[in-house]
Design an enzyme around this catalytic site. Structure first.
Site, mmCIF file in Angstrom:
data_model
loop_
_atom_site.group_PDB
_atom_site.id
_atom_site.type_symbol
_atom_site.label_atom_id
_atom_site.label_comp_id
_atom_site.label_asym_id
_atom_site.label_seq_id
_atom_site.Cartn_x
_atom_site.Cartn_y
_atom_site.Cartn_z
ATOM 1 N N LYS A 1 -26.131 37.056 13.256
ATOM 2 C CA LYS A 1 -25.099 37.615 12.305
ATOM 3 C C LYS A 1 -25.580 38.496 11.216
ATOM 4 O O LYS A 1 -24.997 39.401 10.644
ATOM 5 C CB LYS A 1 -24.437 36.429 11.397
ATOM 6 N N GLU B 1 -15.106 36.623 5.645
ATOM 7 C CA GLU B 1 -14.414 35.284 6.145
ATOM 8 C C GLU B 1 -15.647 34.526 6.764
ATOM 9 O O GLU B 1 -16.856 35.181 7.305
ATOM 10 C CB GLU B 1 -13.696 35.588 7.158
ATOM 11 N N SER C 1 -28.422 32.756 20.334
ATOM 12 C CA SER C 1 -27.906 33.354 19.101
ATOM 13 C C SER C 1 -28.119 32.768 18.044
ATOM 14 O O SER C 1 -28.097 33.519 16.738
ATOM 15 C CB SER C 1 -26.303 33.543 19.198
HETATM 16 C C1 LIG Z 1 -20.957 32.912 15.113
HETATM 17 C C2 LIG Z 1 -21.839 32.562 15.955
HETATM 18 C C3 LIG Z 1 -21.509 32.730 17.386
HETATM 19 C C4 LIG Z 1 -20.208 33.359 17.672
HETATM 20 O O1 LIG Z 1 -19.803 34.635 17.410
HETATM 21 P P1 LIG Z 1 -19.959 35.850 18.287
HETATM 22 O O2 LIG Z 1 -19.456 37.127 17.512
HETATM 23 O O3 LIG Z 1 -19.451 35.672 19.570
HETATM 24 O O4 LIG Z 1 -21.526 36.082 18.768
HETATM 25 C C5 LIG Z 1 -22.446 32.330 18.138
HETATM 26 N N1 LIG Z 1 -23.783 31.817 17.704
HETATM 27 C C6 LIG Z 1 -23.926 31.561 16.584
HETATM 28 C C7 LIG Z 1 -25.361 30.989 16.236
HETATM 29 C C8 LIG Z 1 -23.178 31.927 15.378
HETATM 30 O O5 LIG Z 1 -23.474 31.956 14.354
#
Ligand SMILES: *Cc1c(COP(=O)(O)O)cnc(C)c1O
Length: 400
Positions: free
Chosen positions: A95, A117, A384
């Protein structure tokens, strides 16, 4: 071979085929046009790019490693698995790539107040972090249900100096938080920038967020050539709004031999209100500024969603993903809560990495697909985020 996308995406009005666009009240048209103009100007400005790269490197911790998961690979007995380690970034998820890009843009535009948000709180923490760093006032909208289940992140945001507004309307989760943020933006637009957290919403957000996240794929492409001297066969990423997935996929879209797999939240199974897999039970509609695949009932009422991971628990998916699915460039599947929890534990035990529950959906799908692939094949899984925020929740569900 997969088909290759040839037309540029999106078009000048933010359409990805029949998806995307700008569906907002009149009062938001002007700020969105201003944002679009300023964003594309900044994107072309080498000074903006230099500044962004500086902070991504020195503050956020880029580049992130592309790590060969040797024990997981051995255990599954198929393709070689590499993990793109976005979990190692400052604040613990991808993020911050987007939050950093947008706050630099807000500063260029002379904005002094930031709003955002958040669902799981990761985007709220990233936004509160960059706001603290540049000394800008910051207000985060978060559903009261999410505030309760991600209490740690609420404290983190407050410690970073942000005001956290707990939203008690409707289902009291991410959708309502977005509504409140948009309401705030309409009211305070002159001095306020809205840092939207995923590849969703009215134009230019989906293209802008994608471009701030494509650094994941740009690095991964370079790194796999360094380590393996060739392209991967398959990319896997989880899909909430879709920003980490499009960030990994985008720089590979022209590589016809590279297959891509987006993983949605299957929750407790594909039963209405028990999951958040928009491509399983969803249909075409407009929600929060854009046209895409949405979980809705026959009257167009947005359905409740469920996922063990708050970050994937949203009724709509980014418009570029809907289009890439139509074009058959990306395949979309889902992993259930149970599969994600099992993948969470497996990665912890085999690799010494505790993944976010969101990312665990991508790992779960790798666990399913990799054994059916050749040992010559290469798979990149986007990790992610890290799972620290999920430890209490998992401990309550899995005996450790
Ligand atoms: C917010 C989040 C997601 C989902 O958001 P995307 O916009 O689809 O990437 C996925 N993994 C993590 C660790 C997140 O914090």
């Amino acid at each position: 071979m997969s088909s290759v996308i040839t037309a540029p995406s999106p078009d000048a009005n933010g359409h990805f085929g029949p998806y995307g666009g700008r569906y907002v009240p009149e009062t938001l048209m002007h700020p969105l046009q201003e944002l679009e103009r300023e964003y594309f100007r900044a994107q072309q400005d080498p000074e903006f790019q230099r500044e962004l790269n500086y902070y991504l490197r020195q503050f956020c911790g880029r580049p992130t490693p592309l790590y060969f998961a040797e024990r997981l690979t051995k255990e599954l007995g198929g393709a070689k698995i590499y993990l793109k380690r976005e979990d190692l970034l400052h604040t613990g998820a991808h993020k911050i790539n987007n939050a950093m890009g947008q706050i630099l843009l807000a500063r260029r535009m002379g904005k002094t107040r930031i709003i955002a948000e958040t669902g799981a709180g990761q985007h709220g923490v990233a936004t509160a972090t960059v706001s603290a760093m540049f000394g800008l006032k910051c207000v985060i909208y978060m559903g009261s249900v999410d505030c309760a289940r991600q209490e740690l992140n609420v404290y983190r945001m407050k410690m970073l100096g942000a005001e956290v507004v707990s939203v008690t309307a409707g289902q009291r989760t991410l959708k309502e938080a977005v509504n409140e943020a948009m309401r705030d933006w309409v009211t305070n637009v002159r001095g306020t920038h809205y840092i939207l957290g995923t590849a969703y919403g009215a134009h230019p957000y989906p293209v802008m967020v994608r471009n701030f996240q494509r650094i994941i794929g740009d690095e991964a492409r370079r790194q796999i050539f360094e380590q393996e001297e060739r392209l991967p066969n398959l990319l896997i990423a989880c899909v909430g709004g879709g920003s980490n997935a499009i960030g990994l996929f985008y720089p590979f879209l022209d590589d016809a031999s590279v297959k891509m797999l987006g993983v949605e939240a299957g929750g407790e199974g594909i039963i209405p209100e028990k999951h958040a897999a928009r491509f399983q039970g969803g249909s075409l509609g407009v929600l929060q500024g854009t046209r895409s695949f949405i979980l809705q009932d026959e009257n167009g009422q947005i359905q409740s969603t469920h996922s063990v991971s708050a970050g994937l628990d949203y009724a709509a998916v980014g418009p570029e993903h809907a289009w890439l699915r139509d074009e058959k460039r990306v395949e979309y599947t889902y992993a259930t809560d149970e599969q994600a929890l099992s993948a969470f534990m497996k990665l912890a035990r085999l690799e010494g990495i505790i993944p976010a529950l969101e990312s665990s959906h991508a790992v779960a799908t790798a666990i399913d697909r990799v054994p059916k692939m050749s040992r010559e094949d290469i798979v990149i899984v986007n990790l992610s985020g890290r799972g620290d925020k999920d430890v209490a929740q998992v401990a309550a569900k899995v005996r450790v």
